[in-house]
Design a protein around this motif. Structure first.
Motif, PDB file in Angstrom:
ATOM      1  N   GLY A 199       0.815  -1.273   0.419  1.00  0.00           N
ATOM      2  CA  GLY A 199       0.070  -0.342   0.120  1.00  0.00           C
ATOM      3  C   GLY A 199       0.615   1.215  -0.096  1.00  0.00           C
ATOM      4  N   ALA A 200       0.511   1.706  -1.099  1.00  0.00           N
ATOM      5  CA  ALA A 200       1.327   3.775  -1.309  1.00  0.00           C
ATOM      6  C   ALA A 200       0.631   4.832  -0.727  1.00  0.00           C
ATOM      7  CB  ALA A 200       1.958   3.059  -2.085  1.00  0.00           C
ATOM      8  N   ARG A 210      -1.711  -1.291  -6.366  1.00  0.00           N
ATOM      9  CA  ARG A 210      -2.573  -1.048  -7.090  1.00  0.00           C
ATOM     10  C   ARG A 210      -2.331  -0.079  -8.543  1.00  0.00           C
ATOM     11  NH1 ARG A 210      -7.424  -1.347  -4.431  1.00  0.00           N
ATOM     12  NH2 ARG A 210      -7.672  -3.604  -4.216  1.00  0.00           N
ATOM     13  N   ASP A 211      -2.889   1.038  -8.340  1.00  0.00           N
ATOM     14  CA  ASP A 211      -2.439   2.377  -8.374  1.00  0.00           C
ATOM     15  C   ASP A 211      -1.353   2.126  -9.632  1.00  0.00           C
ATOM     16  OD1 ASP A 211      -5.260   2.105  -8.641  1.00  0.00           O
ATOM     17  OD2 ASP A 211      -4.592   3.409  -6.624  1.00  0.00           O
ATOM     18  N   ALA A 232     -12.681  16.382   2.418  1.00  0.00           N
ATOM     19  CA  ALA A 232     -12.293  17.105   3.300  1.00  0.00           C
ATOM     20  C   ALA A 232     -10.958  16.087   3.976  1.00  0.00           C
ATOM     21  CB  ALA A 232     -12.570  17.848   3.772  1.00  0.00           C
ATOM     22  N   HIS A 233      -9.449  17.647   4.103  1.00  0.00           N
ATOM     23  CA  HIS A 233      -9.050  16.163   4.854  1.00  0.00           C
ATOM     24  C   HIS A 233      -8.320  17.138   5.489  1.00  0.00           C
ATOM     25  CE1 HIS A 233      -9.410  12.354   3.279  1.00  0.00           C
ATOM     26  NE2 HIS A 233      -8.732  11.469   3.932  1.00  0.00           N
ATOM     27  N   GLY A 234      -8.034  16.869   6.435  1.00  0.00           N
ATOM     28  CA  GLY A 234      -7.729  18.489   7.690  1.00  0.00           C
ATOM     29  C   GLY A 234      -6.421  17.121   8.003  1.00  0.00           C
ATOM     30  N   TYR A 236       0.691  -3.132  -9.152  1.00  0.00           N
ATOM     31  CA  TYR A 236       0.581  -4.383  -9.298  1.00  0.00           C
ATOM     32  C   TYR A 236      -0.332  -4.753  -7.771  1.00  0.00           C
ATOM     33  CZ  TYR A 236       5.316  -5.196 -11.141  1.00  0.00           C
ATOM     34  OH  TYR A 236       6.058  -5.339 -12.000  1.00  0.00           O
ATOM     35  N   THR A 237      -1.564  -5.642  -8.220  1.00  0.00           N
ATOM     36  CA  THR A 237      -1.628  -6.297  -7.559  1.00  0.00           C
ATOM     37  C   THR A 237      -1.395  -6.873  -6.079  1.00  0.00           C
ATOM     38  OG1 THR A 237      -3.895  -6.515  -8.714  1.00  0.00           O
ATOM     39  CG2 THR A 237      -3.959  -7.647  -6.565  1.00  0.00           C
ATOM     40  N   TYR A 247     -20.075  11.465   3.714  1.00  0.00           N
ATOM     41  CA  TYR A 247     -19.134  12.736   3.170  1.00  0.00           C
ATOM     42  C   TYR A 247     -19.831  12.823   1.642  1.00  0.00           C
ATOM     43  CZ  TYR A 247     -15.278  13.400   6.730  1.00  0.00           C
ATOM     44  OH  TYR A 247     -14.800  13.539   7.279  1.00  0.00           O
ATOM     45  N   LEU A 256      -0.101  -1.516  10.081  1.00  0.00           N
ATOM     46  CA  LEU A 256      -0.283  -0.460  10.292  1.00  0.00           C
ATOM     47  C   LEU A 256      -1.204   0.682  10.137  1.00  0.00           C
ATOM     48  CD1 LEU A 256       3.375   0.969  10.548  1.00  0.00           C
ATOM     49  CD2 LEU A 256       1.711   2.523   9.535  1.00  0.00           C
ATOM     50  N   ALA A 260      -5.255   0.245   8.144  1.00  0.00           N
ATOM     51  CA  ALA A 260      -6.154  -1.315   8.586  1.00  0.00           C
ATOM     52  C   ALA A 260      -6.045  -2.054  10.016  1.00  0.00           C
ATOM     53  CB  ALA A 260      -4.387  -2.142   7.438  1.00  0.00           C
ATOM     54  N   GLN A 285      -8.142  11.992  12.485  1.00  0.00           N
ATOM     55  CA  GLN A 285      -6.886  11.696  13.267  1.00  0.00           C
ATOM     56  C   GLN A 285      -6.455  10.190  12.403  1.00  0.00           C
ATOM     57  OE1 GLN A 285     -10.153   9.807  15.952  1.00  0.00           O
ATOM     58  NE2 GLN A 285      -9.192  11.366  17.376  1.00  0.00           N
ATOM     59  N   SER A 298      -2.597  11.607  11.045  1.00  0.00           N
ATOM     60  CA  SER A 298      -1.765  11.557  12.763  1.00  0.00           C
ATOM     61  C   SER A 298      -1.104  10.296  12.965  1.00  0.00           C
ATOM     62  CB  SER A 298      -2.922  12.991  13.218  1.00  0.00           C
ATOM     63  OG  SER A 298      -2.696  13.984  12.571  1.00  0.00           O
TER      64      SER A 298
HETATM   65  C1  LIG Z   1     -13.498  10.726   4.294  1.00  0.00           C
HETATM   66  C2  LIG Z   1     -12.973  10.731   5.105  1.00  0.00           C
HETATM   67  C3  LIG Z   1     -12.326  11.662   5.506  1.00  0.00           C
HETATM   68  C4  LIG Z   1     -11.352  11.436   6.256  1.00  0.00           C
HETATM   69  N1  LIG Z   1     -10.407  13.030   6.926  1.00  0.00           N
HETATM   70  C5  LIG Z   1      -9.857  12.711   7.244  1.00  0.00           C
HETATM   71  C6  LIG Z   1      -8.631  14.304   8.158  1.00  0.00           C
HETATM   72  O1  LIG Z   1      -9.469  15.053   7.873  1.00  0.00           O
HETATM   73  N2  LIG Z   1      -7.542  13.455   8.564  1.00  0.00           N
HETATM   74  C7  LIG Z   1      -7.047  12.674   9.207  1.00  0.00           C
HETATM   75  O2  LIG Z   1      -5.949  12.696   9.427  1.00  0.00           O
HETATM   76  N3  LIG Z   1      -7.338  11.469   8.071  1.00  0.00           N
HETATM   77  C8  LIG Z   1      -8.602  11.968   7.711  1.00  0.00           C
HETATM   78  N4  LIG Z   1      -9.649  10.835   7.372  1.00  0.00           N
HETATM   79  C9  LIG Z   1      -8.511   9.101   7.468  1.00  0.00           C
HETATM   80  C10 LIG Z   1      -7.840   8.721   6.527  1.00  0.00           C
HETATM   81  O3  LIG Z   1      -7.910   8.845   4.568  1.00  0.00           O
HETATM   82  C11 LIG Z   1      -6.451   7.352   6.037  1.00  0.00           C
HETATM   83  O4  LIG Z   1      -6.378   7.366   8.304  1.00  0.00           O
HETATM   84  C12 LIG Z   1      -5.219   8.213   6.220  1.00  0.00           C
HETATM   85  O5  LIG Z   1      -5.306   7.599   4.219  1.00  0.00           O
HETATM   86  C13 LIG Z   1      -4.071   6.461   6.351  1.00  0.00           C
HETATM   87  O6  LIG Z   1      -4.691   5.034   5.278  1.00  0.00           O
HETATM   88  P1  LIG Z   1      -3.812   4.058   5.067  1.00  0.00           P
HETATM   89  O7  LIG Z   1      -2.378   4.487   4.737  1.00  0.00           O
HETATM   90  O8  LIG Z   1      -3.780   3.338   5.953  1.00  0.00           O
HETATM   91  O9  LIG Z   1      -4.905   3.007   4.233  1.00  0.00           O
HETATM   92  P2  LIG Z   1      -5.490   4.011   2.563  1.00  0.00           P
HETATM   93  O10 LIG Z   1      -5.747   5.177   2.344  1.00  0.00           O
HETATM   94  O11 LIG Z   1      -6.974   3.413   2.556  1.00  0.00           O
HETATM   95  O12 LIG Z   1      -4.659   3.347   1.021  1.00  0.00           O
HETATM   96  C14 LIG Z   1      -4.720   1.951   1.165  1.00  0.00           C
HETATM   97  C15 LIG Z   1      -3.810   2.035  -0.131  1.00  0.00           C
HETATM   98  O13 LIG Z   1      -3.997   0.054  -0.179  1.00  0.00           O
HETATM   99  C16 LIG Z   1      -3.626  -0.160  -1.576  1.00  0.00           C
HETATM  100  N5  LIG Z   1      -3.796  -0.906  -1.747  1.00  0.00           N
HETATM  101  C17 LIG Z   1      -5.205  -1.919  -0.900  1.00  0.00           C
HETATM  102  N6  LIG Z   1      -5.239  -2.905  -1.275  1.00  0.00           N
HETATM  103  C18 LIG Z   1      -4.319  -3.336  -2.289  1.00  0.00           C
HETATM  104  C19 LIG Z   1      -4.276  -4.631  -3.387  1.00  0.00           C
HETATM  105  N7  LIG Z   1      -4.543  -5.977  -2.298  1.00  0.00           N
HETATM  106  N8  LIG Z   1      -3.433  -4.197  -4.373  1.00  0.00           N
HETATM  107  C20 LIG Z   1      -2.747  -3.732  -3.968  1.00  0.00           C
HETATM  108  N9  LIG Z   1      -2.861  -2.294  -3.246  1.00  0.00           N
HETATM  109  C21 LIG Z   1      -3.339  -2.428  -2.616  1.00  0.00           C
HETATM  110  C22 LIG Z   1      -5.044   1.226  -2.017  1.00  0.00           C
HETATM  111  O14 LIG Z   1      -4.682   1.099  -3.616  1.00  0.00           O
HETATM  112  C23 LIG Z   1      -4.164   2.153  -0.949  1.00  0.00           C
HETATM  113  O15 LIG Z   1      -3.360   3.582  -2.130  1.00  0.00           O
HETATM  114  C24 LIG Z   1     -10.629  10.923   6.263  1.00  0.00           C
HETATM  115  C25 LIG Z   1     -10.859   9.338   5.774  1.00  0.00           C
HETATM  116  C26 LIG Z   1     -12.267   9.906   4.736  1.00  0.00           C
HETATM  117  C27 LIG Z   1     -12.614   7.686   4.991  1.00  0.00           C
END
Ligand SMILES: Cc1cc2nc3c(=O)[nH]c(=O)nc-3n(C[C@H](O)[C@H](O)[C@H](O)COP(=O)(O)OP(=O)(O)OC[C@H]3O[C@@H](n4cnc5c(N)ncnc54)[C@H](O)[C@@H]3O)c2cc1C
Length: 452
Positions: free
Chosen positions: A12-13, A36-37, A55-57, A136-137, A205, A315, A318, A328, A331
């Motif tokens: 995951g990136a 994957r993207d 919106a993300h802060g 890549y999946t 949202y 982490l 997940a 949150q 952060s």
């Molecule tokens: C509507 C919304 C608003 C939010 N607003 C805030 C905010 O204001 N402030 C804040 O701090 N947080 C906010 N968050 C939370 C924040 O988006 C996440 O906590 C943060 O992005 C961390 O996410 P992550 O990297 O763990 O997972 P994700 O962002 O979900 O990323 C997962 C990655 O894994 C990749 N992936 C998944 N499965 C596969 C697979 N099988 N093969 C290849 N790649 C794969 C995806 O392409 C993706 O790039 C918000 C969330 C939502 C839903």
């Protein structure tokens, strides 16, 4: 590090994966980040991270941590035209009351989330030992024959008829977000799945972008009527770039903001303050509205598992995806990445159990704030312990008191920004101020209904 340590693989990136890769790059000669993207150069929401259009802060703790991981990051964002401001000086409304602005010294960043991610990714990609494998999946894990240790990840290039391949790794970190398959992979390998806490909020949202007019924000970065039991409809209306602003409307328990222009506007009209509706009713919208549904906050208790394979960590979302209105997630991902660095500095691969205990400690407070806060809404299912009920009753009074006393706004924002713990709001001097104002607190009123 031992001599056998050669490569770490991050699944995951997105934000958690990039921060993890940044930390791992200090310790591993090679770090591969798989997604994957297509991600390189991407500055708009992508298929694997559809939530990022909303919106993300990035609140105070995350901002400080990103600065620690990427020195000069804040200035880089400012130079790129990203709006930043004092967390306490935004226009915050709780229960229809505006908090008195306070200079907290805490920075909040309201970049479009894909733009923020782009800046983080550019810094990570510039590290000579990091490589991003895009498009890549991720198919699964590989393990030692006794399944006690993870040895790599199985992936498949998406283009053409590529065959699955194995990325050997000395450490694999799953940061694939709330859809993470680690619980299922554990089960397949003969381990237990982690226990899950779920708080069902039925949130959505719905978001549009507009061309900003100078008079809307009057020097503030954003206008945020936050959902409360008396006014369950909320919004984040913020500047996200030069002359670009975002409006995310939020509704819970199935009361979802519509995407059709008239319905979207009508929802804005029903917010507890008129400012947002008045601003956008005849504004120039730059896109169509899109919705993201978030059924439940989910916390996975990996720290409770008696058995867990070596050389695998999890982490970010997940492990725990919080109700996003509390801002949150990013952060907390940054706190976890910095915890990972502490573990790596001890030498060798982190022990999963000890790492997950630290992750749980990082999650406890934000989870109490958001999951506990959600239980203030009568329609949200969950156990309302005395601690939760007393905490929510006190917070409603504290938020009103902050509309009368800027020092209370300061204390509140330090907790919301994950700088101080909620215990700081229970100190005798703070409680005395809150209770003094609580005596005069009006009953939470009805929403502003707009012109007849
Ligand atoms: C509507 C919304 C608003 C939010 N607003 C805030 C905010 O204001 N402030 C804040 O701090 N947080 C906010 N968050 C939370 C924040 O988006 C996440 O906590 C943060 O992005 C961390 O996410 P992550 O990297 O763990 O997972 P994700 O962002 O979900 O990323 C997962 C990655 O894994 C990749 N992936 C998944 N499965 C596969 C697979 N099988 N093969 C290849 N790649 C794969 C995806 O392409 C993706 O790039 C918000 C969330 C939502 C839903």
């Amino acid at each position: 590090m031992t001599e056998t340590t050669r490569r770490a693989v991050v699944l995951g990136a997105s934000m958690a994966g990039l921060l993890t890769a940044r930390v791992l790059a200090e310790f591993y000669p090679q770090v591969l980040v798989v997604d994957r993207d297509k991600v390189t150069g991407v500055r708009t929401a992508r298929r694997g991270a559809p939530h990022t259009v909303h919106a993300h802060g990035l609140h105070a703790r995350g901002q400080l941590n990103l600065e620690e991981l990427f020195p000069g990051f804040l200035q880089e964002l400012r130079d790129a035209g990203v709006p930043t401001g004092d967390l306490g000086e935004m226009r915050w409304y709780f229960n229809g009351h505006r908090l008195l602005p306070a200079h907290t010294g805490l920075v909040s960043i309201t970049a479009p989330r894909p733009v923020l991610e782009h800046h983080v990714r550019s810094r990570v990609a510039a590290l000579s030992n990091v490589k991003i494998l895009e498009e890549y999946t991720i198919l699964g894990l590989t393990t030692s024959s006794d399944r006690s240790r993870v040895t790599g990840a199985r992936v498949q290039q998406r283009a053409g008829n590529a065959s699955p391949e194995v990325l050997d790794a000395d450490l694999v970190v799953d940061t694939t977000g709330r859809g993470s398959r680690t619980p299922a992979w554990l089960e397949e390998l003969g381990y237990e799945r982690p226990r899950e806490d779920r708080v069902k909020v039925g949130l959505a949202y719905t978001t549009r972008h507009y061309r900003t007019r100078p008079e809307w924000f009057d020097g503030v970065q954003s206008i945020n009527p936050v959902a409360s039991p008396a006014h369950p409809r909320g919004a984040f209306f913020g500047q996200v770039g030069p002359s670009l602003c975002i409006l995310s409307l939020t509704g819970i328990l199935g009361d979802h903001p519509p995407t059709d222009p008239a319905g979207f506007l009508e929802f804005a009209r029903s917010l507890p303050i008129p400012d947002i509706y008045e601003a956008v009713r005849d504004a120039e919208a730059l896109d169509d509205a899109v919705t993201f549904r978030f059924q439940a906050s989910v916390r996975r208790h990996y720290e409770d598992l008696d058995r867990f394979p070596d050389r695998l960590l999890v982490l970010g979302d997940a492990v725990c995806s919080f109700n996003p209105v509390y801002g949150q997630g990013m952060s907390v991902a940054s706190i976890e990445a910095i915890a990972l660095r502490r573990h790596l500095r001890r030498g060798g691969a982190p022990r999963p159990r000890a790492f997950f205990e630290d992750v749980a400690r990082a999650i406890d407070t934000p989870w109490d704030i958001s999951a506990g806060g959600d239980l203030d809404f009568p329609g949200v299912d969950g156990q309302r312990t005395l601690k939760v009920r007393a905490g929510n009753a006190y917070m409603a009074r504290l938020q009103y008191a902050a509309s009368q006393d800027a020092s209370i706004t300061n204390g509140f924002m330090r907790v919301a920004g994950l700088i101080d713990t909620p215990a700081s709001l229970m100190r005798p001097a703070m409680m005395a101020k809150v209770l003094r104002h609580a005596v005069r607190r009006p009953r939470p009123g009805l929403s502003w209904q707009g012109p007849a």
